[in-house]
Design an enzyme around this catalytic site. Structure first.
Site, PDB file in Angstrom:
ATOM      1  N   CYS A   2      15.079  41.958   9.938  1.00 47.42           N
ATOM      2  CA  CYS A   2      14.726  43.162  10.680  1.00 47.42           C
ATOM      3  C   CYS A   2      13.436  42.974  11.454  1.00 47.42           C
ATOM      4  CB  CYS A   2      14.534  44.346   9.715  1.00 47.42           C
ATOM      5  SG  CYS A   2      15.880  44.598   8.542  1.00 47.42           S
ATOM      6  N   ARG A  48      17.189  47.041  12.078  1.00 43.33           N
ATOM      7  CA  ARG A  48      17.934  46.226  11.126  1.00 43.33           C
ATOM      8  C   ARG A  48      18.992  45.356  11.788  1.00 43.33           C
ATOM      9  NH1 ARG A  48      22.241  47.996   6.482  1.00 43.33           N
ATOM     10  NH2 ARG A  48      22.077  46.135   5.173  1.00 43.33           N
ATOM     11  N   LEU A  49      18.962  44.067  11.419  1.00 46.82           N
ATOM     12  CA  LEU A  49      20.054  43.142  11.700  1.00 46.82           C
ATOM     13  C   LEU A  49      20.753  42.954  10.368  1.00 46.82           C
ATOM     14  CD1 LEU A  49      21.491  41.162  13.657  1.00 46.82           C
ATOM     15  CD2 LEU A  49      19.863  39.410  12.910  1.00 46.82           C
ATOM     16  N   ILE A  51      22.683  41.744   7.334  1.00 42.44           N
ATOM     17  CA  ILE A  51      23.146  40.457   6.815  1.00 42.44           C
ATOM     18  C   ILE A  51      23.700  40.613   5.398  1.00 42.44           C
ATOM     19  CG2 ILE A  51      22.480  38.071   6.272  1.00 42.44           C
ATOM     20  CD1 ILE A  51      22.182  38.626   9.225  1.00 42.44           C
ATOM     21  N   ILE A  52      22.926  41.275   4.523  1.00 43.15           N
ATOM     22  CA  ILE A  52      23.296  41.483   3.126  1.00 43.15           C
ATOM     23  C   ILE A  52      23.375  42.980   2.852  1.00 43.15           C
ATOM     24  CG2 ILE A  52      22.513  41.190   0.725  1.00 43.15           C
ATOM     25  CD1 ILE A  52      21.257  38.544   1.562  1.00 43.15           C
ATOM     26  N   GLU A  75      14.635  37.616   4.118  1.00 41.72           N
ATOM     27  CA  GLU A  75      15.677  37.442   3.108  1.00 41.72           C
ATOM     28  C   GLU A  75      15.037  36.931   1.820  1.00 41.72           C
ATOM     29  OE1 GLU A  75      18.662  38.402   3.588  1.00 41.72           O
ATOM     30  OE2 GLU A  75      18.988  38.334   5.763  1.00 41.72           O
ATOM     31  N   GLY A 360      16.402  22.596  10.382  1.00 37.86           N
ATOM     32  CA  GLY A 360      15.681  21.555   9.648  1.00 37.86           C
ATOM     33  C   GLY A 360      14.179  21.678   9.715  1.00 37.86           C
TER      34      GLY A 360
END
Length: 624
Positions: A2, A48-49, A51-52, A75, A360
């Site tokens: 978010c 908010r994006l 995801i969970i 996260e 990475g």
């Protein structure tokens, strides 16, 4: 994932319309929904994006008695085990989100809640009973958090500059010290920002506000002084195990997920480990340029083929007029790492396919991947040679070499020029666009007077000193982990991905991996002058050797060529404009000379001109 914003007034009641304006400025960070909480003098908001817990994880989220409210960006990968423990302690949950776990942890442990979190985060908790605001940022600085402590004691905070600047009380006065640091590091190191009234909460820190007073404290720092006894074979096995586990926990998602694949060692390891633990082919995304000197696509393609991944590649044909205003807008302060361009483009293309992408990032700074680390070791050895014997070696400085093309002779000349400097100044010479001498040449008299007595080398020197007797390699690693990594690389990735509503996850930045790497003997991470020795041996078990054992290319772009070609007109238009020449930072004759020499092919001023260009574009957008 978010974006968060908010403020606590010292006196007046909070105006909801102001926090709405702040939140609207970062809609790209969370296009799925918004959320607000206004309580007297306090206002919190978020984008908010999802995801969970897409269905139930609406923010702000409260604790059981509704006395504390949280807005959260990031996260938490161990939230389920934390939740199980908290439930055993009697806590009651009303969502399945990781955000609610954090508010209960705060109820249980107070500020020490951050010690239990594994992941990336920036969050704010408002305690309605105690009238305190608690802000925290993850250990390495994956997620940004800015704040402005106002003269009257009020505090304003948010994920991006545009959010804070939407508040009417935040001044746009320029911070000259930040501009000075920017011209050294191509970015502004925390805690300063380019705005005098705004500060960055540093990585691994929390902040507490109460009654107009602010307290900040560091809660994490990798320790390079405690080395473990371990064989190389054991280290390879343990590194692989830890990276596999760090990758696996980052695959938790209710939305499509993929990986950035550059073709380098670090992203190849992550993609290979994803393929090992996934039950379907991994979606990989790679970017290249028409200029083959800057393209690693053949290596990325080889890795994808080897691990059975779904391979997607994009060839970038940059349009400066199109992308640079977008970058300037999103970064919010001067930022001159030109790899922001390919990072933005790969994020934009990747978002068309997935919502989460692993990368990475972090391998170089923990496992010694940069050639400058080898140069630092070599310089230490060189300085142990008697002065009379060093003289013949230094004669290399008189050999002919082109400034416009990288070569071993050019690199050796650069090495010899810095090798005899004190450690910190030597390192600054290798990581900066302008050292102290160069700044004296380019600054106007007025700007030079405004930053008199300041030395950007002190930022590096503090960390080299804090390395506490560790060897020069570990000291350089700690310095980069505390400066280059959070101030440059992680800012770049966060801005590029969130500008495109894409979440980036980094297994190599797991704090357990960083702590383990710090505990390894330095010679295991870099054998002789072989950079990233241990991690390359891990990679060689996962991907083809020809991908692993080659000279590092980095993620650069051909800006020098662009400035003599398609960007020549744009460069002159911006830097030779009346506003630029009257800016008062860089001498006008220096700007004229650098542009003329570079575009004529006489000298290579690529990095310096890029720094000037991005600085002027920032001034035009945010100050003028």
């Amino acid at each position: 994932m978010c974006g968060i914003v908010g403020f606590i007034n010292k006196a007046a009641a909070a105006d909801r319309s102001v926090v709405e304006q702040m939140n609207a400025a970062i809609i790209h960070r969370g296009p799925d929904e918004d959320g607000f909480f206004v309580d007297g003098k306090a206002a919190l908001a978020m984008r908010r994006l999802s995801i969970i817990d897409i269905a139930g994880g609406h923010q702000p989220i409260h604790n059981e008695d509704r006395t504390k409210w949280i807005i959260f960006n990031g996260e938490i990968y161990n939230f389920q085990e934390l939740r199980d423990d908290l439930e055993e302690r009697g806590h009651k949950f009303y969502t399945k989100s990781d955000t609610e776990t954090v508010i209960h942890l705060y109820d249980e442990y107070g500020p020490e809640c951050v010690d239990h979190l594994r992941g990336m985060f920036a969050f704010a908790i408002w305690d309605t009973r105690e009238k305190t605001l608690f802000l925290a940022r993850d250990r390495v600085g994956k997620k940004p958090l800015l704040y402005s402590h106002q003269p009257d004691g009020s505090i304003i905070f948010g994920s991006e500059f545009r959010a804070l600047l939407a508040h009417p009380d935040v001044s746009r006065d320029v911070e000259p010290r930040a501009i000075d640091d920017y011209l050294s590091f191509m970015c502004v190191p925390a805690p300063l920002t380019a705005f005098r009234s705004i500060r960055k909460l540093e990585p691994g820190h929390w902040l507490r506000w109460k009654d107009g007073q602010v307290e900040t404290r560091r809660y994490w720092l990798p320790d390079f002084s405690k080395k473990i006894e371990i064989s190389e074979a054991e280290a390879i096995e343990e590194t692989t195990r830890m990276l596999r586990e760090a990758t696996k926990i980052r695959l938790i998602s209710e939305v499509p997920l993929g990986a950035f694949l550059s073709g380098g060692v670090d992203s190849s390891i992550v993609a290979a480990l994803m393929a090992e633990v996934s039950d379907r082919p991994v979606k990989t995304f790679s970017i290249g340029f028409e200029e083959q000197d800057y393209s690693e696509l053949k290596y990325a393609r080889r890795v994808a083929e080897h691990i059975g991944a779904e391979y997607n590649e994009f060839i970038v044909r940059p349009n400066a007029l199109e992308v640079l205003p977008v970058l300037v807008e999103h970064y919010g302060e001067p930022y001159a790492d030109s790899s922001a361009i390919p990072t933005y483009y790969v994020a934009k293309e990747t978002r068309k396919h997935v919502t989460v992408a692993l990368n990475g990032d972090g391998g170089d700074e923990s496992f010694a991947g940069y050639e400058r680390y080898a140069a630092m070791k070599l310089a230490e050895r060189f300085m142990r040679i008697p002065r009379v014997l060093r003289a013949p070696i230094k004669a290399v400085r008189f050999l002919p070499s082109s400034e416009l093309k990288r070569s071993r002779i050019r690199d050796l000349k650069r090495f010899l020029k810095a090798a005899e400097l004190p450690t910190t100044e030597r390192y600054l010479r290798w990581v900066s666009a302008f050292d102290a001498n160069a700044k004296r040449e380019v600054y106007t008299k007025e700007f030079s007077a405004g930053v008199s007595g300041k030395d950007s080398a002190d930022i590096l020197g503090a960390w080299f000193k804090r390395a506490n007797g560790s060897g020069v390699l570990d000291a350089a690693l700690l310095t980069d982990q505390m400066t280059y990594l959070p101030n440059d690389l992680l800012v770049k990735v966060d801005i590029a991905t969130m500008a495109n509503s894409l979440e980036a996850r980094s297994p190599l930045l797991d704090h357990k991996v960083i702590e383990f790497a710090a505990s390894l003997p330095a010679e295991m991470k870099m054998s002789g002058l072989q950079t990233k020795s241990l991690l390359k041996k891990v990679a060689a078990r996962l991907v083809p050797p020809e991908v692993v054992y080659r000279r590092k290319m980095g993620f650069g772009v051909p800006i020098g060529k662009w400035f003599r070609g398609e960007m020549k007109g744009f460069l002159s238009e911006v830097l030779l404009s009346e506003s630029s020449l009257r800016r008062g930072v860089i001498k006008p004759d220096i700007i004229h000379r650098y542009v003329a020499e570079h575009t004529a092919g006489e000298r290579d001023h690529s990095f310096q001109l890029w720094a000037f260009l991005m600085l002027e574009l920032w001034f035009q957008r945010f100050i003028d």
